[in-house]
Write a protein that holds these residues in place. Structure first.
Motif, PDB file in Angstrom:
ATOM      1  N   ASP A  90      17.011 -27.690  31.628  1.00 48.07           N
ATOM      2  CA  ASP A  90      15.586 -27.451  31.867  1.00 48.07           C
ATOM      3  C   ASP A  90      15.405 -26.763  33.227  1.00 48.07           C
ATOM      4  O   ASP A  90      16.131 -27.061  34.183  1.00 48.07           O
ATOM      5  N   THR A  91      14.446 -25.876  33.287  1.00 47.81           N
ATOM      6  CA  THR A  91      14.076 -25.243  34.551  1.00 47.81           C
ATOM      7  C   THR A  91      12.660 -25.708  34.890  1.00 47.81           C
ATOM      8  O   THR A  91      11.752 -25.577  34.076  1.00 47.81           O
ATOM      9  N   ILE A  92      12.517 -26.261  36.076  1.00 46.46           N
ATOM     10  CA  ILE A  92      11.225 -26.830  36.465  1.00 46.46           C
ATOM     11  C   ILE A  92      10.592 -25.931  37.530  1.00 46.46           C
ATOM     12  O   ILE A  92      11.215 -25.611  38.539  1.00 46.46           O
ATOM     13  N   THR A  93       9.360 -25.547  37.255  1.00 48.06           N
ATOM     14  CA  THR A  93       8.609 -24.734  38.211  1.00 48.06           C
ATOM     15  C   THR A  93       7.518 -25.591  38.847  1.00 48.06           C
ATOM     16  O   THR A  93       6.698 -26.190  38.144  1.00 48.06           O
ATOM     17  N   TYR A  94       7.567 -25.662  40.167  1.00 47.57           N
ATOM     18  CA  TYR A  94       6.601 -26.444  40.942  1.00 47.57           C
ATOM     19  C   TYR A  94       5.588 -25.485  41.548  1.00 47.57           C
ATOM     20  O   TYR A  94       5.966 -24.475  42.151  1.00 47.57           O
ATOM     21  N   THR A 107      -3.107 -32.442  52.632  1.00 39.32           N
ATOM     22  CA  THR A 107      -2.902 -32.952  51.276  1.00 39.32           C
ATOM     23  C   THR A 107      -2.624 -31.779  50.355  1.00 39.32           C
ATOM     24  O   THR A 107      -3.343 -30.777  50.395  1.00 39.32           O
ATOM     25  N   ALA A 108      -1.575 -31.913  49.554  1.00 41.15           N
ATOM     26  CA  ALA A 108      -1.257 -30.867  48.579  1.00 41.15           C
ATOM     27  C   ALA A 108      -1.072 -31.504  47.209  1.00 41.15           C
ATOM     28  O   ALA A 108      -0.491 -32.583  47.088  1.00 41.15           O
ATOM     29  N   GLU A 109      -1.590 -30.829  46.199  1.00 43.07           N
ATOM     30  CA  GLU A 109      -1.382 -31.261  44.814  1.00 43.07           C
ATOM     31  C   GLU A 109      -0.332 -30.346  44.214  1.00 43.07           C
ATOM     32  O   GLU A 109      -0.344 -29.133  44.453  1.00 43.07           O
ATOM     33  N   ILE A 110       0.568 -30.936  43.448  1.00 43.35           N
ATOM     34  CA  ILE A 110       1.695 -30.163  42.920  1.00 43.35           C
ATOM     35  C   ILE A 110       1.793 -30.344  41.413  1.00 43.35           C
ATOM     36  O   ILE A 110       1.811 -31.477  40.912  1.00 43.35           O
ATOM     37  N   ALA A 111       1.864 -29.224  40.697  1.00 41.95           N
ATOM     38  CA  ALA A 111       2.123 -29.266  39.260  1.00 41.95           C
ATOM     39  C   ALA A 111       3.605 -28.983  39.049  1.00 41.95           C
ATOM     40  O   ALA A 111       4.203 -28.194  39.787  1.00 41.95           O
ATOM     41  N   ALA A 112       4.200 -29.643  38.072  1.00 37.79           N
ATOM     42  CA  ALA A 112       5.623 -29.443  37.774  1.00 37.79           C
ATOM     43  C   ALA A 112       5.761 -29.260  36.274  1.00 37.79           C
ATOM     44  O   ALA A 112       5.461 -30.178  35.507  1.00 37.79           O
ATOM     45  N   LYS A 113       6.192 -28.071  35.869  1.00 34.91           N
ATOM     46  CA  LYS A 113       6.271 -27.772  34.431  1.00 34.91           C
ATOM     47  C   LYS A 113       7.668 -27.303  34.059  1.00 34.91           C
ATOM     48  O   LYS A 113       8.318 -26.597  34.841  1.00 34.91           O
ATOM     49  N   ASN A 114       8.101 -27.684  32.854  1.00 33.35           N
ATOM     50  CA  ASN A 114       9.385 -27.175  32.371  1.00 33.35           C
ATOM     51  C   ASN A 114       9.198 -25.788  31.763  1.00 33.35           C
ATOM     52  O   ASN A 114       8.092 -25.236  31.760  1.00 33.35           O
ATOM     53  N   GLN A 115      10.299 -25.230  31.252  1.00 32.88           N
ATOM     54  CA  GLN A 115      10.260 -23.845  30.750  1.00 32.88           C
ATOM     55  C   GLN A 115       9.374 -23.677  29.528  1.00 32.88           C
ATOM     56  O   GLN A 115       9.022 -22.552  29.154  1.00 32.88           O
ATOM     57  N   LYS A 116       8.999 -24.808  28.903  1.00 28.94           N
ATOM     58  CA  LYS A 116       8.087 -24.715  27.748  1.00 28.94           C
ATOM     59  C   LYS A 116       6.626 -24.845  28.189  1.00 28.94           C
ATOM     60  O   LYS A 116       5.721 -24.769  27.357  1.00 28.94           O
ATOM     61  N   GLY A 117       6.425 -25.111  29.464  1.00 27.39           N
ATOM     62  CA  GLY A 117       5.063 -25.252  29.965  1.00 27.39           C
ATOM     63  C   GLY A 117       4.543 -26.681  29.951  1.00 27.39           C
ATOM     64  O   GLY A 117       3.373 -26.932  30.235  1.00 27.39           O
TER      65      GLY A 117
END
Lengths: 130, 161
Positions: A90-94, A107-117
């Motif tokens: 899996d490739t995770i994009t933050y 303060t930072a909000e972070i989304a983390a998604k795999n290659q399927k979104g």
């Protein structure tokens, strides 16, 4: 010195869960739960194979923020919900966004998604001294 | 069978851990895409790793005065009470049905090599929701100076079989 930080700043970070990452993270963290290092145990648990430690997925979110901050010693709070396992390859994009800077606290909000979104973390928030 | 709520307030520890420079480096290397070893794999750090996480000279020149641990290095020692709780025979948890649901750390100070870190954990909450059991353990870690360096909130979710 000093980097200046602004509300609305964004940052991105990409990490791949290579074949041996769960084993390496197990060695570094001490968490040798078989579901992370033994393909048979991962199958038996209904996970389709070994999965990465949630805490490694979380560490990468912190890394995304510290790369942006330029200083790993500034982080004062991390909060995540683990919403989906990370599998081998899996490739995770933050994708992070600074939502507030107040009284020396960023303060930072972070989304983390795999290659399927799909989200692998939810509600990920990092706070830091600035 | 749900975990009995009478265990709310049960404590685990204290456990004591001494932070070591090489362990701190190994953790930083593993997170940054490298191999957690300064031997077999040589000492070349992964690309873009902040030198304050592994280089003693860079650490000495930093505002911290030494190499510091990656922010979530605390998992290596602060997890102890949580690990004891999920393995507590009184809870009878099937570890294959357990997932780590949520995690929070409040980091009050950086960790230096040689720090002696004492962690105490408490069962904060136990409840059942959507056919799952939730077990929440909080931990507090103090260094050798008596200062709190990190507080953790660890949430285990146990799927019903």
């Amino acid at each position: 010195m000093g980097k200046t930080y602004f509300v609305g700043d964004t940052f991105t970070h990409v990490r791949e869960c290579d074949r041996y990452r769960p084993t390496y993270y197990a060695a570094a963290s001490g968490d040798f739960n078989p579901i992370h290092i033994d393909p048979d145990a991962g199958m038996a648990a209904g996970l389709g194979g070994p999965i990465l430690h949630g805490l490694c997925t979380m560490a990468w979110a912190v890394e995304a923020a510290t790369n942006y901050l330029g200083d790993p010693g500034r982080v004062t709070k991390v909060r995540v919900r683990f919403s989906r396992p990370v599998a081998i390859d899996d490739t995770i994009t933050y994708t992070g966004k600074v939502t507030a800077i107040e009284g020396g606290k960023l303060t930072a909000e972070i989304a983390a998604k795999n290659q399927k979104g799909d989200d692998v973390l939810k509600g990920a928030v990092i706070e830091a001294r600035v | 069978m749900p975990i009995d709520r009478k265990y709310i307030g049960k404590t685990y520890g204290p456990t004591v851990y001494t932070a070591g420079l090489e362990k701190m480096r190994e953790f930083a290397f593993a997170v940054a895409g490298g191999v957690p070893s300064m031997g077999f794999s040589g000492s070349t750090p992964p690309a873009d790793l902040n030198p304050v996480l592994y280089d003693t000279a860079a650490g000495a020149q930093s505002t911290y005065g030494s190499v510091i641990a990656f922010p979530t290095f605390c998992v290596t020692f602060a997890i102890a009470p949580f690990a004891m709780a999920v393995a507590d025979p009184e809870f009878n948890i099937n570890l294959l049905m357990l997932v780590h649901g949520e995690q929070e750390f409040e980091i009050l100070d950086v960790i230096h090599p040689g720090d002696v870190l004492t962690t105490l954990g408490t069962v904060k909450d136990i409840f059942e929701k959507a056919a799952k059991d939730f077990l929440i353990v909080t931990t507090e870690t103090k260094n050798q100076h008596g200062n709190v360096v990190v507080r953790g909130t660890w949430t285990a979710v146990i799927r019903h079989g």
